[in-house]
Enzyme design. Structure first.
Site, PDB file in Angstrom:
ATOM      1  CG  ASP A 189      -1.866   1.202   1.284  1.00 10.93           C
ATOM      2  OD1 ASP A 189      -1.623   2.065   0.586  1.00 10.93           O
ATOM      3  OD2 ASP A 189      -3.042   1.100   2.153  1.00 10.93           O
ATOM      4  NE  ARG A 192       0.801  -0.150   6.683  1.00 12.15           N
ATOM      5  CZ  ARG A 192       1.946  -0.315   6.783  1.00 12.15           C
ATOM      6  NH1 ARG A 192       2.839  -0.435   5.714  1.00 12.15           N
ATOM      7  NH2 ARG A 192       2.357  -1.153   7.759  1.00 12.15           N
ATOM      8  N   GLY A 216       3.910  -2.148  17.372  1.00 13.40           N
ATOM      9  CA  GLY A 216       3.262  -2.852  16.445  1.00 13.40           C
ATOM     10  C   GLY A 216       4.228  -2.840  15.347  1.00 13.40           C
ATOM     11  CG  ASP A 238       3.999  -6.797  16.344  1.00 16.53           C
ATOM     12  OD1 ASP A 238       3.971  -6.236  15.401  1.00 16.53           O
ATOM     13  OD2 ASP A 238       3.135  -7.839  16.650  1.00 16.53           O
ATOM     14  CB  SER A 240       2.251 -10.783  15.840  1.00 10.09           C
ATOM     15  OG  SER A 240       2.234 -11.636  14.628  1.00 10.09           O
ATOM     16  CD  GLU A 267      -1.205  -2.533  25.973  1.00  8.30           C
ATOM     17  OE1 GLU A 267      -2.015  -2.083  25.306  1.00  8.30           O
ATOM     18  OE2 GLU A 267      -0.550  -3.548  25.590  1.00  8.30           O
ATOM     19  CD  GLU A 286      -0.798   0.908   9.584  1.00 11.28           C
ATOM     20  OE1 GLU A 286      -1.924   1.087  10.262  1.00 11.28           O
ATOM     21  OE2 GLU A 286      -0.723   0.126   8.877  1.00 11.28           O
ATOM     22  CD  GLU A 295      -7.189  -4.870  13.340  1.00  9.10           C
ATOM     23  OE1 GLU A 295      -7.130  -5.845  12.550  1.00  9.10           O
ATOM     24  OE2 GLU A 295      -6.244  -4.019  13.120  1.00  9.10           O
ATOM     25  CG  HIS A 460      -4.437  -1.785   3.857  1.00  7.92           C
ATOM     26  ND1 HIS A 460      -3.626  -0.701   4.113  1.00  7.92           N
ATOM     27  CD2 HIS A 460      -4.670  -2.189   5.098  1.00  7.92           C
ATOM     28  CE1 HIS A 460      -3.222  -0.443   5.214  1.00  7.92           C
ATOM     29  NE2 HIS A 460      -3.732  -1.410   5.939  1.00  7.92           N
TER      30      HIS A 460
END
Length: 524
Positions: A189, A192, A216, A238, A240, A267, A286, A295, A460
């Protein structure tokens, strides 16, 4: 030449029985090297490859003797589990309890695992002294493990640990960001990615020698933009599993000495140990979702801002604005809902299928709308100043007023999008006001702005489309008609990541007929 032995370590290891000495060469009885998952220190973010190095690290860096502590606690396996979780919780608070007693850890809340799948719990046998009478049989150990799992599950239901209980929705959310295709979609994108890149590269003076927190971080692309622009240190966070790959990407591109990747939530208290109690100069993220706030990631960014950003620090992006416009395009609606197809399938009316389509008239849809489908110029109903907005302000009600720009046969729905702004100092904390992103540069404003609306290049994010129920659409509105009302943004029940949008409208229609209505849509 080998370094001289540490006297504290020598005392620590000598305190165990001969048969309980820690195996410093990490080989099994047959001489094969044991493979073991890295053990995370109780008191910092360092990871150690095996138990012997874990013990030595505790002694040399923190003057903490694990073997002594375990012997003082005793040889009960559940007490060992309590001890590990107690030390992790204390470490997260910045404490190093060197004189722990068995009485201090008897609360069963310490059976709740602090570090998910903590490999240290499987290594307790290396330091727990043997029982006087006999070593536990495999059957007895299995019973202990079952008891631990049962009691831990009871505690998990009854209470949360200090950093909160991760819901199934949260796990699904973070797991979705481990998908490489998702990251390819976002990176490709250009609106972005190049929006972030262009601001960073055109303002190297803001980054040179500075400390950055990337919330993130995903693949680490924004972190690498910052490092390339001259950042001294970048902390990339992140939750993930994509961060495992991000670490490899960072090292492969030569930024391993600048970018430090952290796998976890921003956190979490342990992140403070990584940052070292310092404040950062810049927070970049982002975080934007569909309709901007789907989200719920912004709350995590604001948490990081309040905890880690210097008073004169910079948030990137600096601002976002939300805009709304009426949709009037019956053909677009019919095609979107597959109305023609489902109304006659081999001479059968299957129109109820429309009720369960992904795109319908009760959920927020993510679609690309052509400018010609809009019935009025957009209205900016909410500005988010990243320096001052609070989490409580992310649920709100706002007014809007629009003027219909062409006579329309129906009000089909509402289209919502957001504009994003990167404003450099000294105006980065000022309100941007009612200015469209696509007009930002032509107005002579400094910085970068991009839109996700119909007038810009498709992104996106597309647009959040709220289609009206069919019974509400049949309203003709003449050019020049004033339409006003309220728009609300709310969480959906207890789901912090879902979004509910409500819109009310009020206008005087054809022949003085009053047109009013309201409807609510959800995205989960």
């Amino acid at each position: 030449m080998a370094p001289p032995p540490d006297p504290f370590l020598a005392e620590e290891l000598s305190d165990s029985e001969p048969e309980q000495q820690v195996n410093l060469d990490d080989t099994d009885e047959e001489g094969d090297i044991e493979e073991q998952e890295a053990l995370t220190c109780f008191f910092c973010v360092d990871k150690l490859p095996n138990m012997s190095e874990f013990i030595m690290h505790g002694v040399n860096k923190h003057q903490f003797g694990l073997v002594k502590t375990v012997r003082r606690i005793g040889n009960d396996y559940l007490d060992g589990v309590r001890l590990v979780n107690y030390l992790r919780l204390e470490g997260a608070k910045g404490n190093i309890p060197r004189d722990v007693t068995r009485e201090e850890i008897q609360d069963d809340k310490y059976l709740q695992t602090v570090l998910e799948d903590d490999p240290l719990l499987y290594s307790l046998g290396d330091v727990i002294p043997p029982e006087d009478e006999h070593t536990k049989t495999e059957e007895e150990m299995n019973e202990l493990v079952e008891e631990l799992q049962r009691r831990a599950e009871e505690i998990k239901i009854a209470a949360k640990n200090e950093d909160g209980d991760e819901s199934r929705r949260d796990k699904d959310y973070f797991n979705s960001y481990a998908d490489p295709q998702m990251h390819k979609t976002m990176i490709t994108d250009k609106v972005r990615t190049e929006g972030y890149r262009d601001f960073i590269y055109s303002h190297p003076e803001l980054f040179k020698g500075k400390t950055v927190l990337d919330v993130g971080c995903g693949t680490g692309i924004l972190s690498m933009f910052c490092a390339k622009a001259g950042a001294k240190k970048v902390f990339s966070v992140d939750n993930s599993d994509i961060v495992k790959t991000a670490e490899k990407i960072v090292r492969k591109n030569g930024f391993g000495n600048i970018i430090e990747v952290y796998h976890g939530k921003v956190e979490e208290s342990r992140l403070a140990s990584l940052i070292g109690g310092r404040k950062v100069d810049i927070i970049i993220s982002e975080w934007m979702g569909y309709g901007l706030l789907f989200e719920g990631m912004l709350e995590s960014v604001l948490n990081a801002r309040d905890k880690y950003l210097k008073p004169d620090g910079i948030m990137l992006p600096t601002h976002c604005t939300l805009r709304i416009a009426p949709l009037s395009d019956p053909e677009f609606v019919d095609n979107t809902l597959d109305k023609k197809f489902w109304s006659s399938v081999y001479d059968f009316d299957m129109s109820p299928m429309q009720e369960i389509l992904d795109v319908n008239d009760h959920d927020i849809a993510v679609l690309t709308v052509a400018p010609k489908s809009l019935a009025a110029d957009s209205f900016m109903f909410k500005e988010l100043n990243m320096n001052t907005i609070t989490a409580a302000e992310l649920q709100f009600s706002a007014c809007y007023r629009l003027t219909i720009s062409r006579t329309v046969s129906q009000l089909s729905g509402w289209v919502i999008w957001f504009d994003t702004f990167f404003v450099p100092p000294p105006h980065s904390r000022d309100l941007v006001g009612d200015i469209k992103a696509e007009e930002w540069e032509s107005c002579g404003r400094a910085g970068i702005a991009f839109t996700t609306g119909p007038m810009g290049t498709e992104t996106h994010w597309q647009q959040a489309v709220c289609l009206l129920e069919e019974k509400r659409r049949g309203v003709e509105l003449a050019e020049g008609t004033e339409v006003e009302g309220h728009i609300t943004y709310k969480k959906v029940g207890g789901d912090q990541r879902a979004l509910e949008i409500g819109v009310s409208w009020h206008a005087v229609g054809d022949e003085g007929r009053l047109v009013r209505g309201k409807q609510v849509w959800e995205m989960e």
